[in-house]
Design an enzyme around this catalytic site. Structure first.
Site, PDB file in Angstrom:
ATOM      1  N   ARG A 133       0.816  -1.216   0.000  1.00 30.37           N
ATOM      2  CA  ARG A 133       0.000   0.000   0.000  1.00 30.37           C
ATOM      3  C   ARG A 133       0.850   1.266   0.000  1.00 30.37           C
ATOM      4  O   ARG A 133       0.595   2.190  -0.776  1.00 30.37           O
ATOM      5  CB  ARG A 133      -0.963   0.012   1.194  1.00 30.37           C
ATOM      6  CG  ARG A 133      -2.111  -0.988   1.059  1.00 30.37           C
ATOM      7  CD  ARG A 133      -2.972  -1.020   2.291  1.00 30.37           C
ATOM      8  NE  ARG A 133      -2.143  -1.295   3.463  1.00 30.37           N
ATOM      9  CZ  ARG A 133      -2.547  -1.145   4.719  1.00 30.37           C
ATOM     10  NH1 ARG A 133      -3.753  -0.724   4.988  1.00 30.37           N
ATOM     11  NH2 ARG A 133      -1.750  -1.422   5.722  1.00 30.37           N
ATOM     12  N   ASN A 137      -6.214  -2.842   1.995  1.00 31.45           N
ATOM     13  CA  ASN A 137      -6.127  -4.289   2.093  1.00 31.45           C
ATOM     14  C   ASN A 137      -7.534  -4.862   2.167  1.00 31.45           C
ATOM     15  O   ASN A 137      -8.434  -4.242   2.731  1.00 31.45           O
ATOM     16  CB  ASN A 137      -5.356  -4.698   3.359  1.00 31.45           C
ATOM     17  CG  ASN A 137      -3.859  -4.513   3.200  1.00 31.45           C
ATOM     18  OD1 ASN A 137      -3.341  -4.400   2.103  1.00 31.45           O
ATOM     19  ND2 ASN A 137      -3.149  -4.482   4.312  1.00 31.45           N
TER      20      ASN A 137
END
Length: 91
Positions: free
Chosen positions: A19, A37
């Site tokens: 990320r 996520n």
């Protein structure tokens, strides 16, 4: 003309700075959107930019950061949401 795409990335993509790396690349390219996520271990991305830039971004998503192991990437076009920046969404 800006496009909005939804990207799903599967593989070893959680706990490998996926990320944070995605945000860094998005900021560099000028892509706006979000990354988060998913409970199933995948990563969900919404990205908005010019088509050529999105292509480069998706190419990067197929690689990911050094420790990631990407097994599949799917993309779908969606409606423009006009994001102002690129954000890592923490649940």
């Amino acid at each position: 003309m800006k496009k909005h795409i939804v990207i799903n990335v599967a593989g070893k993509v959680q706990g490998v700075f996926y990320r944070a790396s995605t945000k860094a690349v998005a900021d560099q390219l000028g892509v706006k959107g979000i990354v988060r996520n998913q409970p199933d271990g995948s990563v969900y991305i919404e990205a908005e930019a010019e088509p050529g830039i999105l292509e480069m971004f998706v190419e990067w998503c197929n690689e990911g950061p050094e420790k990631a192991h990407v097994t599949a990437v799917s993309t779908a076009e969606a409606e423009l949401k006009n994001y102002r920046n690129f954000e890592v969404v923490k649940k």
